[in-house]
Enzyme design. Structure first.
Site, short mmCIF file in Angstrom:
data_model
loop_
_atom_site.label_atom_id
_atom_site.label_comp_id
_atom_site.label_asym_id
_atom_site.label_seq_id
_atom_site.Cartn_x
_atom_site.Cartn_y
_atom_site.Cartn_z
N ASP A 95 -8.72 -1.60 -8.13
CA ASP A 95 -8.46 -0.91 -7.05
C ASP A 95 -8.96 -1.63 -5.71
O ASP A 95 -10.19 -0.88 -5.35
CB ASP A 95 -8.58 0.47 -7.23
CG ASP A 95 -7.61 1.04 -6.10
OD1 ASP A 95 -6.95 0.54 -5.62
OD2 ASP A 95 -8.07 2.38 -6.01
N GLU B 52 -10.64 0.65 2.36
CA GLU B 52 -11.08 1.80 1.91
C GLU B 52 -12.42 1.40 0.99
O GLU B 52 -13.11 2.64 0.81
CB GLU B 52 -10.03 1.97 0.64
CG GLU B 52 -10.35 3.23 -0.24
CD GLU B 52 -9.23 3.54 -1.29
OE1 GLU B 52 -7.97 2.75 -1.07
OE2 GLU B 52 -9.41 4.22 -2.12
N GLU C 66 -1.18 8.56 -10.76
CA GLU C 66 -1.73 9.49 -10.04
C GLU C 66 -1.00 10.51 -9.56
O GLU C 66 -1.12 11.00 -8.36
CB GLU C 66 -2.26 8.73 -8.82
CG GLU C 66 -3.22 7.42 -9.09
CD GLU C 66 -4.10 7.02 -7.92
OE1 GLU C 66 -5.20 6.49 -8.01
OE2 GLU C 66 -3.52 6.99 -6.84
C1 BDP Z 1 -6.11 3.93 -4.02
C2 BDP Z 1 -6.57 4.99 -3.19
C3 BDP Z 1 -5.36 6.09 -3.48
C4 BDP Z 1 -3.91 5.45 -3.18
C5 BDP Z 1 -3.90 4.66 -4.45
C6 BDP Z 1 -2.49 3.79 -4.32
O1 BDP Z 1 -7.63 5.60 -3.32
O2 BDP Z 1 -5.60 6.97 -2.09
O3 BDP Z 1 -2.76 6.43 -3.25
O4 BDP Z 1 -4.85 3.77 -4.05
O5 BDP Z 1 -2.55 2.72 -4.17
O6 BDP Z 1 -6.88 2.93 -3.69
O7 BDP Z 1 -1.43 4.25 -4.81
#
Ligand code: BDP
Length: 691
Positions: free
Chosen positions: A348, A376, A275
């Site tokens: 996730d 989340e 990411e």
């Molecule tokens: C996702 C989230 C994001 C996090 C990412 C992570 O949306 O904000 O940075 O995981 O775990 O669930 O790195």
């Protein structure tokens, strides 16, 4: 009964009460801990250290039995199997009780255990208890930024007042350490995995040290998330290549600086090449190169590296397969102070996912589970969802990696794979709100994570029982129905959001509310709902069999074969692994379409039941917390209907089938739902509007 509007005003007023006042009110700030008291109990200890001093004080204040309590440090020869954190409690509650451990830390955990037995009515006349935690490192991950915003945080701003540190120490630091110690949590990663390099400056390290000093007597170690590019952005080096000797030197010097300030510093957590975060692949190196370089820097001080497996890129490969593809090639190549931190599921933190196929697949590499305590994808701090059943579902899943019975728990806790480091992490749900977690029942998820990290064999019911009695009252008229409500809540959430293996059909970005139609031409395909549900005229679901992405091949036999076949696949995960015809018959005898309708409906009905159950509990709960939870349940009920209507009306555009008549009729129009737009902030302020 107060109106919804009045309630909101009520909540607002509360938010502005000074801490000293609010602490005495029933605003949830006490958590599950005993209220201030002085029981004046007789407590003695044969040795002195800061942890023992706290143990003595806690017992003096809260032990209400006549029996004196003795704290004894035993020799390794006598009690070696207790390890550094274990303890034994023995004796008689009339004559005298002794707590034995090898360390002050063990005695402190023993003291909290004894007080828990007392508070939950579990004390027997003769006591004989031995407790040894299942994992060595039981850690919270804070996704807290240095500007005090919290990524995916729904309980106010960060607890860490960076702007006031190191000079001013909030009383909350110690309260937080105490709460964690009371459930056996022994580590905290203070900052977000999307790490700001600033955290490693001398200025911030002194702030971190101030926090570590408060945590230390409670046995809570501090860890940091680090940005892999730090040698470049902070150190001014031309690159951050892990095989560049200058880079390794920079890290060694930085680690030395940290340990000079914080001698018991725990180590680093790293999110790399995921990411948008930098990582070793920026220089053509591997995750193993990066992790080992940091591990070598930490090794002389016994620090560890928790390297995250949450790595995926917008490539044609199924996102659910990517972590496995990325990490399996490095099996056996990592230092013994590296542990791979793997999210419970392959995508996730969804309301339900299968376990990540990486568990067990890394045969010669230490692995740990990462759970998300902050909700989340489970309704933020608006929805009451008790997460112990979710945590236990993953931990109890059989990977078959070492034959039948190779549960994720046994793979990661050292039972089947002896390991130098065993660990388990939870992404924290705390913030500076009075109730710490934004919803009174969200505290139960922090509590449950800690208790399961200590002993994953505890049942969800036992944990709920303990938590309710300590947080509210031991009156069975309250505990029994409240426990039932908690235990039903996770399945209710799965049903009204994503039953039968549906996943990631949330509103884009905010991750709250339904948006199964989500498709954004310029966005990453693997962030879009349509990528995950693949609905068409024939059916719905992601084909992950050999005919599709073949993610099933990443699981061990016989699970692989079970998942591959629609007839044997766990129906709770059906649409995760299969694209299924709308008219396909399920075990219930209903078609897939009808079953979807019934599931969504049953989710809504369950929330209605939760509302009724809570209202009946009014006589047993203080007015303040009663009203707070009641108001949140109203939001949850509205949201559940929104989810049901959005998903059924949208999927109906493909199935073209009628909603069975005994299912509640939609109260929204799909066209209106398409127009709903909101941000995370709107949700937290209750400003999102559904017509
Ligand atoms: C996702 C989230 C994001 C996090 C990412 C992570 O949306 O904000 O940075 O995981 O775990 O669930 O790195």
């Amino acid at each position: 009964m107060i109106s919804y509007k009045q309630l909101k005003i009520h909540l607002l007023t509360l938010a502005f009460l000074p801490l000293s006042l609010s602490a005495s009110a029933e605003n949830g700030s006490r958590l599950w801990l005993p209220a201030n008291a002085n029981a004046n109990a007789q407590v003695s200890a044969d040795k002195k250290n800061p942890a023992i001093a706290i143990a003595v004080q806690e017992l003096q204040r809260h032990w209400k039995n006549v029996a004196p309590v003795k704290l004894v440090i035993a020799s390794a020869k006598k009690a070696g199997n207790l390890g550094s954190d274990g303890f034994a409690i023995s004796g008689n509650i009339n004559a005298g009780v002794s707590i034995t451990a090898l360390t002050g830390q063990g005695l402190l955990y023993g003291a909290y255990h004894l007080l828990r037995l007392q508070a939950t009515g579990a004390l027997t006349e003769n006591i004989s208890v031995t407790e040894i935690p299942k994992y060595q490192v039981r850690i919270l991950n804070h996704w807290d930024n240095l500007d005090r915003s919290v990524e995916r945080g729904y309980a106010g701003r960060s607890l860490w007042e960076w702007e006031k540190l190191p000079g001013e120490i909030s009383p909350r630091y110690e309260e937080y350490a105490r709460a964690n110690a009371s459930i056996g949590i022994n580590g905290s990663v203070l900052n977000n995995v999307n790490a700001n390099p600033q955290i490693l400056t001398g200025e911030y390290l002194r702030k971190v040290k101030a926090i570590a000093d408060v945590f230390r007597p409670y046995g809570l170690k501090v860890y940091l998330s680090v940005n892999f590019a730090s040698p470049k952005t902070l150190g001014g080096l031309p690159d951050a290549d892990p095989l560049n000797g200058e880079v390794a030197k920079w890290w060694s010097a930085k680690v030395k600086e940290i340990y000079a300030l914080i001698p018991d510093f725990g180590g680093f957590l790293v999110k790399a090449n995921s990411e948008g975060q930098s990582g070793p692949q920026d220089y053509g190196r591997t995750h193993a190169d990066g992790a080992n370089m940091l591990a070598d820097a930490l090794k002389p001080y016994k620090g560890i590296v928790m390297w995250r497996a949450f790595v995926y890129n917008p490539t044609p490969e199924d996102r659910a397969k990517q972590a496995y593809s990325e990490f399996v090639p490095f099996d056996g190549q990592l230092r013994d102070n590296v542990i791979i931190q793997i999210k419970n599921g392959p995508v996730d933190f969804q309301p339900r996912e299968p376990f990540s196929p990486l568990f067990g697949a890394l045969q010669r590499t230490q692995e740990m589970v990462e759970f998300q305590i902050t909700q989340e994808y489970l309704g933020f701090s608006n929805h009451l969802v008790y997460l112990a059943p979710l945590f236990k579902e993953t931990l109890g899943s059989d990977t078959y990696a070492n034959g039948q019975g190779s549960t994720v728990a046994k793979i990661t806790d050292g039972t089947l794979r002896p390991a130098k480091v065993t660990a388990i992490a939870g992404v924290a749900n705390t913030g500076d709100s009075a109730s710490w977690c934004g919803h009174h029942f969200a505290q139960a998820n922090w509590y449950a994570f800690g208790r399961l990290a200590w002993n994953h064999e505890l049942t969800s019911e036992q944990i709920a029982d303990e938590w309710l009695k300590m947080t509210f009252t031991s009156d069975e008229n309250f505990v029994k129905p409240a426990k039932e409500l908690m235990l039903a809540s996770r399945e209710a959430c799965v049903d009204y959001m994503m039953p039968l293996g549906l996943h990631h059909i949330f509103s884009f970005n905010a991750h709250y509310g339904p948006q199964p139609w989500g498709y954004f031409p310029d966005g990453r395909p693997d962030w879009m709902p349509v990528y995950y549900h693949r609905a068409d005229a024939a059916g719905v679901g992601f084909d992950r069999t050999a005919a599709g992405s073949n993610a099933v091949a990443q699981y061990f036999s016989p699970l692989r074969e079970q998942l591959s076949d629609v007839a044997t696949c766990d129906e709770r995960l059906l649409l995760w692994f299969h694209h299924v015809a709308w008219t396909h018959k399920l075990k219930s005898g209903r078609t897939l379409w009808d079953e979807l309708c019934y599931r969504y409906d049953s989710g809504v009905r369950e929330v209605r039941n939760m509302q009724k159950a809570w209202d009946r509990l009014e006589p047993y709960v203080d007015a303040e917390r009663f009203a707070d939870v009641q108001a949140k349940l109203q939001v949850q009920a509205k949201d559940a209907v929104w989810w049901k209507d959005a998903c059924l009306l949208y999927f109906q555009t493909f199935s073209k089938l009628p909603i069975p008549y005994d299912v509640e009729r939609p109260v929204h129009r799909l066209d209106d739902l398409y127009k709903v737009f909101f941000t995370q902030d709107d949700v937290l302020k209750n400003n999102y509007c559904i017509k």
